[in-house]
Design a protein around this motif. Structure first.
Motif, mmCIF file in Angstrom:
data_model
loop_
_atom_site.group_PDB
_atom_site.id
_atom_site.type_symbol
_atom_site.label_atom_id
_atom_site.label_comp_id
_atom_site.label_asym_id
_atom_site.label_seq_id
_atom_site.Cartn_x
_atom_site.Cartn_y
_atom_site.Cartn_z
ATOM 1 N N MET A 2 6.527 26.073 21.952
ATOM 2 C CA MET A 2 5.704 26.003 20.762
ATOM 3 C C MET A 2 4.486 26.878 20.912
ATOM 4 N N TRP A 120 0.053 10.708 12.537
ATOM 5 C CA TRP A 120 1.082 10.734 11.496
ATOM 6 C C TRP A 120 0.603 10.035 10.226
ATOM 7 N N TRP A 142 3.898 18.862 4.549
ATOM 8 C CA TRP A 142 4.722 19.970 5.065
ATOM 9 C C TRP A 142 4.551 21.221 4.204
ATOM 10 N N LEU A 186 7.716 11.484 15.975
ATOM 11 C CA LEU A 186 8.275 12.666 16.636
ATOM 12 C C LEU A 186 7.517 13.935 16.264
ATOM 13 N N GLU A 187 7.205 14.116 14.970
ATOM 14 C CA GLU A 187 6.622 15.361 14.499
ATOM 15 C C GLU A 187 5.135 15.215 14.159
ATOM 16 N N SER A 188 4.460 14.263 14.767
ATOM 17 C CA SER A 188 3.030 14.113 14.519
ATOM 18 C C SER A 188 2.291 15.413 14.822
ATOM 19 N N ASP A 189 1.231 15.642 14.073
ATOM 20 C CA ASP A 189 0.552 16.933 14.071
ATOM 21 C C ASP A 189 -0.111 17.258 15.405
ATOM 22 N N CYS A 205 6.502 9.381 21.758
ATOM 23 C CA CYS A 205 6.843 9.172 20.349
ATOM 24 C C CYS A 205 7.976 8.178 20.202
ATOM 25 N N LYS A 219 19.039 14.432 19.697
ATOM 26 C CA LYS A 219 17.635 14.792 19.508
ATOM 27 C C LYS A 219 16.717 14.195 20.576
ATOM 28 N N ALA A 223 13.044 15.605 21.910
ATOM 29 C CA ALA A 223 11.819 14.875 21.590
ATOM 30 C C ALA A 223 10.920 14.758 22.820
ATOM 31 N N ARG A 226 9.259 18.078 23.514
ATOM 32 C CA ARG A 226 8.133 18.371 22.623
ATOM 33 C C ARG A 226 6.876 17.633 23.075
ATOM 34 N N TRP A 227 7.029 16.358 23.441
ATOM 35 C CA TRP A 227 5.841 15.582 23.766
ATOM 36 C C TRP A 227 5.302 15.896 25.150
#
Length: 421
Positions: A2, A120, A142, A186-189, A205, A219, A223, A226-227
């Motif tokens: 990322m 979130w 989004w 999962l997709e928290s900013d 998450c 997934k 996940a 990402r974290w």
């Protein structure tokens, strides 16, 4: 990987703002119970009946979310540790101080928890449009509409400093230096999570991928990855699915029952472990209508609990240990993930197929210390002799294979392992 979203100026400001409140708590994400180090196997649910709580304890569950001293008293009686959730977003209030002073010396308390999915909930949560009418259209976050962006900015101006002050109060009052954990979506900013990251100890998450028409168990590892990036290497706890979406009410729109099968639950747990998760908790069991599914989750926690000495041991750092697939055809694949751990002369090897196709030529190399020894598949029939320092095997779609130097690491609690809905 990322891309970082901060400007250099933002980074400097954030670092200056939070320098004084870095955690002094243990950073490994594990918990202590009677001088034993444990991999967290937790539940958000605290049963009303003591018999049901005892059943949890007997299934290897070692961490439960609590609300008050009476809850900690109950779980302490069966040898389970507790998480206490605190409204950190309100700041260092007198009520927070009172709660900390009342509970900080309780022998069952292991972890302080911050507000669930806090970033979130003021950015992308559907309730901001559906019930609170703050967002003027679905998916406003989004689309980065001006209203959604400004709302999040204004909320963060209060929430983030309040969280900082509240955690600072915890550090001041809790002489046991218990860690502070915050669970996110999962997709928290990234931007807002990073603003409070400096003063919490454990991140991670929740992810609930099994629905009737979509069973996206693959997934899980993504996940965790990402974290680990978002958390800059802080311990990651993953909150997994212990419910069917239709049990949660009409809000989510699910009408058909769809529990994870035992094999799906097993895949999800081992997949987060092979990607480096430091703890696993389960959410949603309070809504369960199926004791058969509950038993399947307890069968899994029993299996994981039997491996506690391995789960708290470090990964084997031998750079020669590497996993490869010897392909038999062209495939668009994620591949197989692995974890190799050792306790004295005993070894544990976890292999997880992250694809919906068979992998027929999986080879784990670098096991020279095991040359000539036999590895046994736990809960399976395969026996593999290590030849030329390699373990070779085949793995079914979304399959898990756990090998050890001894079958003694199997649990005797096997009821529920055949659950398929």
């Amino acid at each position: 990987m990322m891309k970082k979203l901060f400007s250099s100026i933002s980074i400097i400001l954030i670092m200056l703002f939070f320098t004084t409140i870095l955690s002094t708590a243990d950073q490994n994400g594990l918990i202590q119970n009677n001088a034993k180090t444990l991999f967290p196997l937790g539940f958000y649910e605290l049963p009303e009946e003591d018999a049901d709580l005892q059943r949890m304890a007997e299934s290897g569950i070692n961490l439960i979310r609590c609300s008050a001293k009476k809850d900690l008293d109950r779980i302490h009686a069966v040898g389970i540790k507790g998480v206490i959730s605190l409204p950190l977003q309100n700041g260092a209030t007198d009520q927070l101080k009172q709660t900390i002073l009342e509970l900080k010396d309780h022998p069952a308390l292991a972890v302080w928890e911050g507000p669930d999915e806090i970033a979130w909930n003021f950015t992308a949560a559907s309730m901001l449009y559906r019930t609170q009418k703050i967002h003027k259209e679905p998916g406003a976050w989004w689309k980065q509409t001006p209203t959604a962006v400004e709302y999040s900015r204004e909320k963060a101006k209060t929430i983030i400093p309040n969280m900082r002050d509240a955690v600072e109060l915890i550090r001041k009052l809790d002489n046991n230096n218990r860690p502070v954990w915050i669970n996110e979506a999962l997709e928290s900013d990234l931007h807002y999570v990073r603003q409070y990251l400096k003063f919490v100890d454990i991140t991670g998450c929740d992810i609930y991928p099994v629905k009737k028409d979509k069973r996206r168990v693959y997934k899980m590892g993504q996940a965790v990855d990402r974290w680990q990036i978002v958390g800059k290497g802080k311990p990651v706890w993953m909150v997994l699915q212990a419910f069917s979406w239709n049990e949660l009410g009409d809000y989510y729109g699910a009408t058909e029952t769809a529990y994870p099968t035992f094999d799906e639950s097993r895949f999800m747990a081992y997949n987060v472990i092979t990607h480096g998760a430091n703890g696993i908790l389960y959410w949603g069991s309070a809504y369960l209508k199926s004791d058969q599914f509950r038993q399947s989750v307890y069968a899994l926690t029993s299996e994981l609990a039997s491996l506690q000495p391995f789960l708290t041991a470090p990964e084997q750092g031998n750079p020669n240990i590497n996993l490869a697939e010897i392909p038999d055809e062209e495939k668009d694949i994620r591949g197989v993930s692995s974890s190799v751990r050792r306790i004295a002369d005993d070894w544990l090897i976890i292999l997880v197929n992250e694809d919906d196709v068979w992998h027929m030529g999986v080879e784990l190399n670098g096991l020279d210390q095991l040359e000539g020894k036999t590895l046994f598949e736990l809960y399976g029939s395969q026996e593999n002799e290590i030849l030329d320092g390699a373990l070779t095997t085949r793995i079914a779609p979304y399959g898990v294979k756990v090998f050890s130097t001894s079958k003694k690491w199997e649990t005797s609690k096997k009821d529920g392992r055949d659950f398929v809905e």
